[in-house]
Structure formats: C-alpha cells, structure tokens
Design a protein around this motif. Structure first.
Motif, PDB file in Angstrom:
ATOM      1  N   VAL A 177       0.853  -1.190   0.000  1.00 40.01           N
ATOM      2  CA  VAL A 177       0.000   0.000   0.000  1.00 40.01           C
ATOM      3  C   VAL A 177       0.890   1.241   0.000  1.00 40.01           C
ATOM      4  O   VAL A 177       1.763   1.377   0.872  1.00 40.01           O
ATOM      5  CB  VAL A 177      -0.925   0.013   1.231  1.00 40.01           C
ATOM      6  N   ALA A 183      -6.451   4.201   2.196  1.00 38.07           N
ATOM      7  CA  ALA A 183      -6.802   2.883   2.740  1.00 38.07           C
ATOM      8  C   ALA A 183      -6.271   2.711   4.157  1.00 38.07           C
ATOM      9  O   ALA A 183      -6.897   2.033   4.985  1.00 38.07           O
ATOM     10  CB  ALA A 183      -6.254   1.775   1.844  1.00 38.07           C
ATOM     11  N   LEU A 213      -8.511  -0.469  -0.968  1.00 42.61           N
ATOM     12  CA  LEU A 213      -7.468  -1.431  -1.335  1.00 42.61           C
ATOM     13  C   LEU A 213      -7.689  -2.005  -2.728  1.00 42.61           C
ATOM     14  O   LEU A 213      -6.733  -2.350  -3.428  1.00 42.61           O
ATOM     15  CB  LEU A 213      -7.419  -2.566  -0.302  1.00 42.61           C
ATOM     16  N   ALA A 226      -2.625  -7.198   0.662  1.00 37.71           N
ATOM     17  CA  ALA A 226      -3.111  -6.227   1.641  1.00 37.71           C
ATOM     18  C   ALA A 226      -4.542  -6.535   2.069  1.00 37.71           C
ATOM     19  O   ALA A 226      -4.889  -6.415   3.249  1.00 37.71           O
ATOM     20  CB  ALA A 226      -3.024  -4.820   1.055  1.00 37.71           C
ATOM     21  N   GLN A 227      -5.386  -6.909   1.125  1.00 36.69           N
ATOM     22  CA  GLN A 227      -6.782  -7.234   1.462  1.00 36.69           C
ATOM     23  C   GLN A 227      -6.852  -8.453   2.368  1.00 36.69           C
ATOM     24  O   GLN A 227      -7.656  -8.501   3.303  1.00 36.69           O
ATOM     25  CB  GLN A 227      -7.582  -7.471   0.176  1.00 36.69           C
TER      26      GLN A 227
END
Length: 499
Positions: A177, A183, A213, A226-227
C-alpha cells in the motif's frame, strides 16, 4: 477457488447427512425442514421417563440434564401424558425391564445416545434467502450514514492525516500500500470500531477500506496481499470489552457478569496476533522489526493498564465505562469530521450525500454473496450436521478419558465462524442449560467474544468488491479462529477450572 470448494463441500455434506438421517433414522420430514422450515415452527413434544441418574457427569445433576432436554422439546411424562421414550444408563437393569413391561412399545435409549437424537429447528433455505435480503436492507441505512461521514472526512483530508499517523506501523504490515494512501485511514477506522465493539460502524468502515485497497489491486477478481492481511486481522475481532456478552450474562443472573471480560480480551488479542503472524509468514513479512514491536508493545501496555482499571469496577461500572467510551467516541468522530470540513470550507452535506449513495449501492451489491453463504450454512444446520459433529467430539473425548467439560461449550465455537446469530443463540442456550456461572457457560461466553463471523466477513467484504479468488484467506482466518478456540479453552481452565 478455496471459498468455492468450501461452499460446495457445505452443500454436499449437508445433503448427504440429511439423506442418511432420512434413510437410517426414519426422519422423513428432514428435507422439508431444509427447504421450507422455519426456526419458530412447532416441534412435537417427546415425553420420557428417567430410569436412573446415570446422566453425563458434565451436567452436574438430574435437574440440569432435564433442563437440557427441555430445550429440545423433551418433557417428562405425567399421569395424563404417557412416555414414548425411556432413558437409562443401564438398559438391562431390573428397573428398566419393569418399566418396559409397564409401557409396551416404549423406546429405550441411553443418556449419551439420546443426545444423538436431538435437533433444533432452524430456518430452511427459503427463509434464509429472505433473511439475507433483510440483513442487506438493514445495512443500507447504517452504510449510508457512516460512508457519508467517511466521504466528508476524505474531502477534508482527515483520512490522509490518519493515514500519516499510523503509516509507519501499517507501512510494515501492508508494504504494497503506497505511503499515505487513504486505505490506511479506512483500515484504522475499522480496527478502532472493532476494538470498541461498534459492529454497526466497523462494517461500513471495513467495506470502505476494502474498496480503497481494491483501487490499487492489479488483479481485480483476486484478493491482494493487503486485502487478505486486513480481513484476517479484522476477522480475529480484537475487542476491549464484550459489552453484549456481559449484558446477556447479567440477564441470566450471573453472579459476576463481567468475570469473562479479561479472558475475552486476552483471547481476541492472541487471535489477532496469530492472524498477523500467519499472514506475515505467508507473505514473507518480517514481524520482528523495531517499528512493529514498538507499536504492539505500546498497545499491549495500554491493554494491561485498561485491564487493571476495569478490574477495579463492578458490573455496572464496566458497562457504563464501555458505553461512554464507545458511543462517546463515535459522536466525537462525527463532531471532528464536521468541524474539519467547515474549517476546510467543504460543502459538508453534498459530500455526505455522495458517500451515502455509495453506501446504498454497496449494501445492495453484497446480496448475492450473502444469500449464497447463508444458504450453505442453513443447510448444515437444518441437516443436523452440527449435531453429528458435536456428538462425535463428545464421544471421542470421553473415550480418551479427558476432562470433557469444555465440549459442552464447543457448539458456540463451531457455529461462530458460520453464523453470529446462531452462535449467540447457542451461547444463551448453553448458559441456560448449564448455568451462567458454570464452566460451559463461561467458556461459551468467551468463545462468542473470541472472533468475528468468518464466513459472513468473507461474503460481505469480498462480495463488496467482487473478489472471486480469495486465495489463502479462508484458511488463514480459520487457523486464527482455531488459535482463539484453543486459547479460550486454556484461559477458561486457568480462570474458572476449579469452579
């Protein structure tokens, strides 16, 4: 693909179990219950007599065992209602033979065997589809409100400010990110709401985080690293004070309704740390970095201080503190967002409307995902698959000669990843059966606060951004759930093992 296999397995196993019950147990109505049944459908009362007191030791008394059976519409016979079932721990005893002679045609079952025959009504797939839509409709207003305020905060720059504050820590956990990306702020808002038990706020904040994201996700139908990290941490459900559980325990006359809050807090913290380590290992993120250790250590210190303070309060004091902290904080956030927007000369109401429209669209978009997941879970419940699993566990641990008290609290833990409402009902049922202050009652309370509803989270959050390939997210979440379950059992024995 993993979620697809699990969903398919739920349906296949449920239908096969139902077919076996219809074939070998003569339960001809099971298919009707699975399709069109309702949780509030009337249940045929079964009248029984007890030939002795060889009930399982975990119940403590005959009265406790009869209360347990009453929850499944099993009622002792009387002079007006003759028995159709004889329950005995010694089927060949003279007493049992005499009762069989007195009641021709009566069915005989052992104390443990009768538990294999118990089931509760649950909504079939038709009612479950309606419930899924009702859940989504219920989310529309909440989603519109909170995402409207999120839109104001974004235009005013508040989300970016929050992102910069927590950037050093989140930058290590979410290396993909970009620095200062919105986010970061959205995820922090979600974690904060979860921390305070604000479920209504956590969901829209979390969905907004997933959408943010998704903007930087290269493969739009596949979950990004990241999710997955975000959802696994979210599903671990780290909560400071389990207010709703304390309230239920108080309503059921627990001597000290708040005695489970420290085990609950520790359990959710351990489960969250487990989720972080599991995903970090998979994504090759170095956890033992000074920044991460400093943030985790500081947060741990705050938790210790909070535990010490809350331990000095009575039940009313804990609930008051939690109410003021959680509800007061959400109002403070609204106030700061509006003040910030006015200071930045933002058209506040226009920004709110833009965000609220997105909340409406998101709530409607998750309906297919929610229907699919809840229907599969409904089939598992109505087919009796949960009951089969519980009875196998009870029998297995009994044969091993281990302390089986924890098994009576396990239904809450097993249903928790599948259904929040179902787990809550199972927790209440356990406390009513064994007592709010019993080992099983306390354990079920801690299970309820140990994690979020994993498959609901998957359906709603991945569904909101149309993710189809969840990769290893399901496995990581369930492994963190398992850590939470084991920690719950260990802490219950540590805190309440002698009670």
């Amino acid at each position: 693909m993993a979620l697809s296999r699990i969903w398919s397995a739920f349906i296949i196993v449920a239908i096969l179990v139902a077919a076996a019950r219809a074939t070998f147990s003569g339960d001809s109505g099971i298919f009707s219950r699975m399709v069109s049944g309702k949780a509030d459908d009337p249940v045929d009362t079964i009248r029984y007599i007890l030939a002795d007191n060889k009930y399982p030791s975990s119940f403590g008394s005959t009265e406790s065992f009869t209360r347990y059976l009453a929850g499944y519409a099993y009622v002792p016979s009387d002079s007006i209602h003759p028995p159709s079932l004889l329950i005995s721990g010694e089927p060949s005893s003279p007493t049992v033979q005499r009762l069989i002679a007195e009641h021709p045609g009566i069915r005989v079952s052992g104390f443990r065997a009768v538990q294999f025959q118990l089931f509760k009504r649950a909504d079939g797939i038709i009612e479950t589809c309606k419930s899924a839509v009702n859940i989504s409709i219920g989310l529309i207003g909440i989603m519109a409100l909170f995402m409207g305020f999120m839109s104001i905060a974004e235009r005013a720059g508040g989300i970016r400010l929050l992102s910069r504050i927590i950037g050093p820590f989140f930058g290590k956990l979410f290396p993909e990110v970009p620095k200062g990306h919105p986010a970061m702020g959205h995820m922090m808002m979600n974690f904060s709401a979860n921390l305070l038990g604000l479920d209504n706020a956590a969901t829209p904040f979390g969905i907004k985080a997933m959408e943010s994201l998704q903007e930087i996700n290269v493969e739009k139908q596949t979950a990004s690293n990241a999710q997955i990290m975000f959802l696994c941490l979210h599903a671990a459900g780290f909560t400071l004070i389990p207010v709703s559980i304390i309230a239920v325990r108080a309503s059921l006359k627990a001597a000290n309704p708040t005695d489970i809050f420290i085990p609950c807090m520790i359990t959710t913290f351990v489960a969250t740390m487990a989720a972080m380590f599991i995903v970090a290992f998979k994504q090759k993120i170095r956890i033992f970095q000074p920044v991460i250790l400093a943030w985790v250590g500081s947060f741990s210190a705050i938790i210790v201080l909070l535990v010490v303070y809350l331990s000095s309060l009575d039940a009313a004091g804990v609930q008051l503190f939690s109410s003021v902290l959680s509800n007061g904080l959400i109002l403070l956030i609204f106030l700061l967002i509006v003040f910030g927007a006015i200071y930045k000369n933002i058209d506040v109401f226009d920004a709110f409307i833009d965000g609220a429209k997105g909340g409406f669209d998101t709530a409607v978009r998750i309906i297919p995902y929610l229907v699919g997941m809840l229907v599969a879970i409904s089939l598992l419940r109505t087919s009796g698959t949960f009951d089969v699993i519980m009875n196998v566990l009870k029998t297995g641990f009994a044969l091993l000669g281990t302390d089986t008290r924890f098994v009576d609290g396990l239904p809450t833990a097993l249903i928790r990843p599948l259904s929040g409402g179902g787990a809550r009902g199972m927790m209440v049922d356990t406390m009513k059966t064994f007592g709010a202050d019993s080992f099983a009652g306390r354990l079920a309370s801690i299970f309820q606060g140990a994690s979020d509803t994993t498959f609901y989270v998957i359906a709603v959050y991945f569904g909101a951004v149309s993710i189809r390939n969840t990769r290893y997210a399901v496995g990581a979440m369930l492994l963190a759930d398992l850590v939470g379950i084991c920690t719950s059992i260990l802490l219950t024995y540590m805190f309440f093992g002698q009670s």
